[in-house]
Motif scaffolding. Sequence first.
Motif, mmCIF file in Angstrom:
data_model
loop_
_atom_site.group_PDB
_atom_site.id
_atom_site.type_symbol
_atom_site.label_atom_id
_atom_site.label_comp_id
_atom_site.label_asym_id
_atom_site.label_seq_id
_atom_site.Cartn_x
_atom_site.Cartn_y
_atom_site.Cartn_z
ATOM 1 N N UNK A 66 0.807 -1.229 0.000
ATOM 2 C CA UNK A 66 0.000 0.000 0.000
ATOM 3 C C UNK A 66 0.840 1.280 0.000
ATOM 4 N N UNK A 67 2.044 1.228 0.598
ATOM 5 C CA UNK A 67 2.835 2.454 0.771
ATOM 6 C C UNK A 67 3.997 2.590 -0.200
ATOM 7 N N UNK A 68 4.355 1.526 -0.889
ATOM 8 C CA UNK A 68 5.528 1.572 -1.775
ATOM 9 C C UNK A 68 5.161 2.141 -3.139
ATOM 10 N N UNK A 75 7.666 1.535 -5.670
ATOM 11 C CA UNK A 75 8.461 0.648 -6.530
ATOM 12 C C UNK A 75 7.830 -0.735 -6.619
ATOM 13 N N UNK A 76 7.706 -1.233 -7.834
ATOM 14 C CA UNK A 76 7.173 -2.576 -8.022
ATOM 15 C C UNK A 76 8.121 -3.634 -7.444
ATOM 16 N N UNK A 77 9.422 -3.343 -7.479
ATOM 17 C CA UNK A 77 10.393 -4.279 -6.916
ATOM 18 C C UNK A 77 10.230 -4.372 -5.402
ATOM 19 N N UNK A 78 9.911 -3.247 -4.769
ATOM 20 C CA UNK A 78 9.680 -3.246 -3.325
ATOM 21 C C UNK A 78 8.394 -4.000 -2.993
ATOM 22 N N UNK A 79 7.359 -3.794 -3.789
ATOM 23 C CA UNK A 79 6.108 -4.523 -3.568
ATOM 24 C C UNK A 79 6.333 -6.031 -3.726
#
Length: 236
Positions: A107-109, A111-115
Amino acid sequence: MVLAVVAVIATVLIATRGGDEEASASQTPAGTAAQNGYGQGTQGSGSEGYGHSSGVGHGTEAEGGAAQDRQAERSEPQPVTEVDKTFLVAVRQAGLWEIPAGRLAQTNASSEAVKRAGLHLMDGHSKLDQLVREDAEILGVPIPDQATPEQQGWVKQMENARGAEFDRIFANLLRASHGKIFATIGEVRAATQNDLIRRHARQANQTVLDHLEVLEDTGLVDGETFADVEKAVTPK
């Protein structure tokens, strides 16, 4: 003349029969030995007969005894050291804050890599958390119901961040935490005498390694984070 011929023939027959009987008599012990050679032998023969038969028999008995000893050892209670207990507590506490962290990443990221890393954390630590609760119950090890105050502070920090700021905090906090526990897992696996802890350490090792890689794939981990982990895991 006729009598002389008959006498010669009789002499030849007697000599031939005698030779056959001697040959038969000389073969009988060898034939008996051959028959007794494959594990039969004669009573009280000691090392006579098929020598390897005795060796194989003793080897099988020895192996059977060793197998029984190993089975007996497995049936006995295995030691649970303080290091084993600390390991279970650490795994439990890790799940209590890293699962919420992975959920916040969705919900807060920005970056797709972070998700993606967050999804790996949620999946991996959910499985480890189930395992640690099962093992702790079997081994009689009390485990906490909440993360440490420091870990709770990290979750609070991420709750208040959004976008790029969240991405940076998430990647570095989680990479530092996983790097430190990764070194601990190796120490536990190397020293533990408990089969459940060995299994748990193997699963934790695979999970943490996966998380290290997806966190590094974000490209957001700072050099300071790696230096902090190196300092923490370097033997004093």
